[in-house]
Design a protein around this motif. Structure first.
Motif, PDB file in Angstrom:
ATOM      1  N   LYS A  30      -3.308  -4.363  -0.976  1.00  0.00           N
ATOM      2  CA  LYS A  30      -3.192  -3.427   0.442  1.00  0.00           C
ATOM      3  C   LYS A  30      -1.965  -4.008   0.969  1.00  0.00           C
ATOM      4  O   LYS A  30      -1.348  -4.909   0.682  1.00  0.00           O
ATOM      5  CB  LYS A  30      -4.155  -3.822   1.334  1.00  0.00           C
ATOM      6  CG  LYS A  30      -5.677  -3.331   1.051  1.00  0.00           C
ATOM      7  CD  LYS A  30      -6.833  -3.465   1.919  1.00  0.00           C
ATOM      8  CE  LYS A  30      -7.891  -2.832   1.436  1.00  0.00           C
ATOM      9  NZ  LYS A  30      -9.041  -3.227   2.356  1.00  0.00           N
ATOM     10  N   PRO A  31      -1.262  -3.443   1.973  1.00  0.00           N
ATOM     11  CA  PRO A  31      -0.050  -3.684   2.534  1.00  0.00           C
ATOM     12  C   PRO A  31       0.013  -5.137   3.015  1.00  0.00           C
ATOM     13  O   PRO A  31       1.185  -5.710   2.885  1.00  0.00           O
ATOM     14  CB  PRO A  31       0.149  -2.569   3.545  1.00  0.00           C
ATOM     15  CG  PRO A  31      -0.278  -1.292   3.100  1.00  0.00           C
ATOM     16  CD  PRO A  31      -1.743  -1.661   2.316  1.00  0.00           C
ATOM     17  N   LEU A  60       5.889  -9.047  -8.359  1.00  0.00           N
ATOM     18  CA  LEU A  60       4.391  -8.997  -7.946  1.00  0.00           C
ATOM     19  C   LEU A  60       3.189  -8.804  -9.067  1.00  0.00           C
ATOM     20  O   LEU A  60       2.205  -9.204  -8.419  1.00  0.00           O
ATOM     21  CB  LEU A  60       4.351  -7.690  -7.027  1.00  0.00           C
ATOM     22  CG  LEU A  60       5.163  -7.643  -5.807  1.00  0.00           C
ATOM     23  CD1 LEU A  60       5.475  -6.340  -5.119  1.00  0.00           C
ATOM     24  CD2 LEU A  60       5.184  -8.769  -4.766  1.00  0.00           C
ATOM     25  N   PHE A  61       3.525  -8.116  -9.801  1.00  0.00           N
ATOM     26  CA  PHE A  61       2.305  -8.141 -10.889  1.00  0.00           C
ATOM     27  C   PHE A  61       1.991  -9.158 -11.497  1.00  0.00           C
ATOM     28  O   PHE A  61       0.877  -9.543 -11.748  1.00  0.00           O
ATOM     29  CB  PHE A  61       2.655  -7.154 -12.057  1.00  0.00           C
ATOM     30  CG  PHE A  61       1.737  -7.039 -13.272  1.00  0.00           C
ATOM     31  CD1 PHE A  61       0.597  -6.432 -13.119  1.00  0.00           C
ATOM     32  CD2 PHE A  61       2.091  -7.638 -14.525  1.00  0.00           C
ATOM     33  CE1 PHE A  61      -0.164  -6.434 -14.297  1.00  0.00           C
ATOM     34  CE2 PHE A  61       1.388  -7.780 -15.453  1.00  0.00           C
ATOM     35  CZ  PHE A  61      -0.138  -6.943 -15.399  1.00  0.00           C
ATOM     36  N   ARG A  70       3.098   1.951  -7.167  1.00  0.00           N
ATOM     37  CA  ARG A  70       2.817   2.873  -6.096  1.00  0.00           C
ATOM     38  C   ARG A  70       2.306   2.105  -4.973  1.00  0.00           C
ATOM     39  O   ARG A  70       2.545   2.523  -3.937  1.00  0.00           O
ATOM     40  CB  ARG A  70       1.731   3.797  -6.621  1.00  0.00           C
ATOM     41  CG  ARG A  70       0.258   3.309  -6.771  1.00  0.00           C
ATOM     42  CD  ARG A  70      -0.810   4.259  -6.958  1.00  0.00           C
ATOM     43  NE  ARG A  70      -2.243   3.526  -7.344  1.00  0.00           N
ATOM     44  CZ  ARG A  70      -2.615   2.894  -8.330  1.00  0.00           C
ATOM     45  NH1 ARG A  70      -1.939   3.039  -9.551  1.00  0.00           N
ATOM     46  NH2 ARG A  70      -3.651   2.656  -8.359  1.00  0.00           N
ATOM     47  N   HIS A  71       1.929   0.692  -4.985  1.00  0.00           N
ATOM     48  CA  HIS A  71       1.432   0.241  -3.934  1.00  0.00           C
ATOM     49  C   HIS A  71       2.476  -0.358  -2.962  1.00  0.00           C
ATOM     50  O   HIS A  71       2.129  -0.858  -1.780  1.00  0.00           O
ATOM     51  CB  HIS A  71       0.599  -1.266  -4.474  1.00  0.00           C
ATOM     52  CG  HIS A  71      -0.604  -0.896  -5.131  1.00  0.00           C
ATOM     53  ND1 HIS A  71      -1.002  -1.326  -6.191  1.00  0.00           N
ATOM     54  CD2 HIS A  71      -1.514   0.072  -4.756  1.00  0.00           C
ATOM     55  CE1 HIS A  71      -2.373  -0.944  -6.801  1.00  0.00           C
ATOM     56  NE2 HIS A  71      -2.642   0.027  -5.784  1.00  0.00           N
ATOM     57  N   LEU A  72       3.682  -0.598  -3.436  1.00  0.00           N
ATOM     58  CA  LEU A  72       4.622  -1.046  -2.809  1.00  0.00           C
ATOM     59  C   LEU A  72       5.354  -0.009  -1.758  1.00  0.00           C
ATOM     60  O   LEU A  72       5.765  -0.528  -0.560  1.00  0.00           O
ATOM     61  CB  LEU A  72       6.042  -1.943  -3.745  1.00  0.00           C
ATOM     62  CG  LEU A  72       7.064  -2.594  -2.893  1.00  0.00           C
ATOM     63  CD1 LEU A  72       6.449  -3.727  -2.068  1.00  0.00           C
ATOM     64  CD2 LEU A  72       7.789  -2.940  -3.754  1.00  0.00           C
ATOM     65  N   PRO A  73       5.874   1.046  -1.967  1.00  0.00           N
ATOM     66  CA  PRO A  73       6.739   2.067  -1.000  1.00  0.00           C
ATOM     67  C   PRO A  73       5.666   2.016   0.270  1.00  0.00           C
ATOM     68  O   PRO A  73       6.479   1.949   1.259  1.00  0.00           O
ATOM     69  CB  PRO A  73       6.538   3.230  -1.899  1.00  0.00           C
ATOM     70  CG  PRO A  73       6.544   2.908  -3.195  1.00  0.00           C
ATOM     71  CD  PRO A  73       5.769   1.654  -3.288  1.00  0.00           C
ATOM     72  N   PRO A  74       4.475   2.084   0.473  1.00  0.00           N
ATOM     73  CA  PRO A  74       3.773   2.113   1.762  1.00  0.00           C
ATOM     74  C   PRO A  74       3.948   0.934   2.708  1.00  0.00           C
ATOM     75  O   PRO A  74       4.230   0.883   3.909  1.00  0.00           O
ATOM     76  CB  PRO A  74       2.453   2.106   1.599  1.00  0.00           C
ATOM     77  CG  PRO A  74       2.364   3.131  -0.031  1.00  0.00           C
ATOM     78  CD  PRO A  74       3.367   2.246  -0.507  1.00  0.00           C
ATOM     79  N   VAL A  75       4.119  -0.339   1.877  1.00  0.00           N
ATOM     80  CA  VAL A  75       4.608  -1.614   2.673  1.00  0.00           C
ATOM     81  C   VAL A  75       5.919  -1.318   3.640  1.00  0.00           C
ATOM     82  O   VAL A  75       6.146  -2.076   4.586  1.00  0.00           O
ATOM     83  CB  VAL A  75       4.468  -2.721   1.840  1.00  0.00           C
ATOM     84  CG1 VAL A  75       4.489  -4.303   2.741  1.00  0.00           C
ATOM     85  CG2 VAL A  75       3.275  -2.627   0.842  1.00  0.00           C
ATOM     86  N   ILE A  76       6.824  -0.597   2.600  1.00  0.00           N
ATOM     87  CA  ILE A  76       8.134  -0.659   3.216  1.00  0.00           C
ATOM     88  C   ILE A  76       8.454   0.555   4.148  1.00  0.00           C
ATOM     89  O   ILE A  76       8.770   0.494   5.338  1.00  0.00           O
ATOM     90  CB  ILE A  76       9.306  -0.511   2.108  1.00  0.00           C
ATOM     91  CG1 ILE A  76       9.162  -1.654   1.089  1.00  0.00           C
ATOM     92  CG2 ILE A  76      10.518  -0.520   2.504  1.00  0.00           C
ATOM     93  CD1 ILE A  76       9.584  -1.360  -0.307  1.00  0.00           C
ATOM     94  N   GLU A  77       7.806   1.704   3.568  1.00  0.00           N
ATOM     95  CA  GLU A  77       8.118   3.073   4.198  1.00  0.00           C
ATOM     96  C   GLU A  77       7.252   3.468   5.373  1.00  0.00           C
ATOM     97  O   GLU A  77       7.587   4.144   6.382  1.00  0.00           O
ATOM     98  CB  GLU A  77       8.429   4.151   3.272  1.00  0.00           C
ATOM     99  CG  GLU A  77       9.413   3.853   2.263  1.00  0.00           C
ATOM    100  CD  GLU A  77       9.487   4.642   1.159  1.00  0.00           C
ATOM    101  OE1 GLU A  77       8.516   5.858   1.191  1.00  0.00           O
ATOM    102  OE2 GLU A  77       9.948   4.463  -0.038  1.00  0.00           O
TER     103      GLU A  77
END
Length: 401
Positions: A30-31, A60-61, A70-77
């Motif tokens: 999760k973010p 990260l993996f 796909r898990h990373l962009p929401p943390v940033i954007e």
């Protein structure tokens, strides 16, 4: 009076623990989970090369096996928990460090302005004003939105004026990278992209330097003043040296000797009591690391602590390469045991291994092969391919460097 000694194995364990590589890979995606991991590391380098997956995703993996790109962009954007800027290279940095980056914005701006007239001439300042106005009027943008396309390669001196201006405004903090499309940057005003961080009170330079040095030491476990300066690449070597002298005088840090793999001792600074603290247990898990993993960023430190000499050969002509274009270090427990040349072949739905070189004096046993195959299977799932293939004669004799 002799200094407290940190033996090599203990030094490796503390260093790996600080980089989230001592414990077995685990944790959420999760973010908030990914933000906490990157906060622990300090930053994650961003790189476009995708022979297996991109560097930030592999970093990260290696620590979160359930992680997918796909898990990373929401943390940033979406959450804006990270912002993209420079350490020693382009990196994702926790947004709560934004106030510390103001010192870098100021220093980068001053350095760029010193070079500006030499590279571009004073007429290019008009391009900055035009690009600034465009970004404030239109929001997220890239150079091609302004009627031009950035040229490839060569650095700033070969870029189109709009691209140069965007990078100038980003490096100086006026614009931020709001998102990427196919790894292409889109820029927007920082005040709109990170409003809370942009509005936060400005810290005095001495306070920023103090915080950066303390944070670097916590993420390195032990370091010279030069290593503290290099960690974020914001503090100068002279400032880090002065900080160490003051911190040593007031008891915040102590001098210790850290043993290298060859038995030599290196004087470092550490928090008091590190040499007597329990040595963190290190998992025996085998992991394939990105060449840009934070634990390997300082190649000289990797050589001293692990006896592992690594050099990226992307820019080396193929006939002159010792190993390969993009070869991945292999970590097993607290040892770097070899390097592997592998690539995701999406057209063949496979992760293909070209070669593996054990690191002398490592013996490639059946148990080690079993660990490797397990890790490659995990890596194949991570890259969304269904099989692992091996070239003929893929297991190579060790190369002495």
């Amino acid at each position: 009076m002799s200094r407290p000694l940190l033996p090599n194995r203990a030094a490796r364990a503390h260093f790996l623990a600080a980089h989230a590589l001592a414990e077995a890979p685990k944790g959420g995606t999760k973010p908030a989970d990914l933000h906490a991991l990157i906060h622990r590391l300090g930053f994650v380098q961003v790189d476009s090369v995708r022979t297996v997956e991109r560097a930030h995703d592999m970093i990260l993996f290696a620590r979160r096996p359930a992680y997918r790109p796909r898990h990373l962009p929401p943390v940033i954007e979406r959450e804006r928990l990270l912002f993209e800027h420079w350490t020693h290279d382009a990196a994702l940095v926790p947004t709560e460090f934004f106030d510390l980056w103001r010192l870098k914005f100021d220093r980068d701006r001053a350095a760029m302005e010193r070079r500006w007239d030499t590279w571009r001439g004073p007429e290019y300042r008009a391009h900055i004003d035009r690009v600034r106005a465009f970004a404030h009027e239109h929001g997220a943008c890239q150079a091609s939105d302004m009627g031009t396309t950035a040229t490839k390669g060569g650095g700033w001196w070969n870029w189109q004026p709009e691209k140069t201006a965007l990078e100038y405004l980003w490096r100086s903090g006026e614009l931020s990278i709001c998102h990427r499309t196919n790894f292409r940057k889109h820029y927007a005003p920082t005040a709109a992209t990170y409003p809370s961080a942009h509005a936060s009170p400005h810290l005095a330079s001495p306070d920023i330097i103090d915080r950066l040095c303390r944070m670097a030491l916590d993420r390195l476990s032990f370091a010279t003043s030069g290593e503290l300066a290099a960690f974020w690449d914001i503090v100068t070597p002279a400032e880090a040296k002065d900080w160490c002298a003051a911190a040593l005088a007031n008891g915040q840090i102590e001098e210790i000797d850290v043993e290298a793999t060859d038995g030599t001792l290196r004087r470092c600074f550490a928090r008091p009591g590190l040499t007597s603290a329990p040595v963190p247990p290190v998992t025996s898990r085998l992991r394939i690391l990105s060449p840009f993993d934070p634990a390997l960023r300082d190649r000289k430190r990797a050589l001293r602590l692990f006896g592992f000499h690594y050099r990226i050969e992307i820019f080396t002509p193929a006939p002159k390469r010792t190993f390969g274009y993009y070869v991945f270090p292999i970590l097993e427990g607290d040892r770097l045991i070899g390097r592997i040349d592998c690539k995701t072949d999406r057209s063949a739905d496979a992760l293909h291994v070209t070669a593996l070189w054990p690191e002398p004096p490592v013996r490639w046993t059946p148990a080690r092969q079993h660990k490797l195959e397990a890790e490659l299977t995990r890596l194949a799932r991570f890259t969304a391919v269904s099989s692992v293939t091996f070239a003929d004669a893929w297991l190579r004799a060790p190369i002495l460097t």
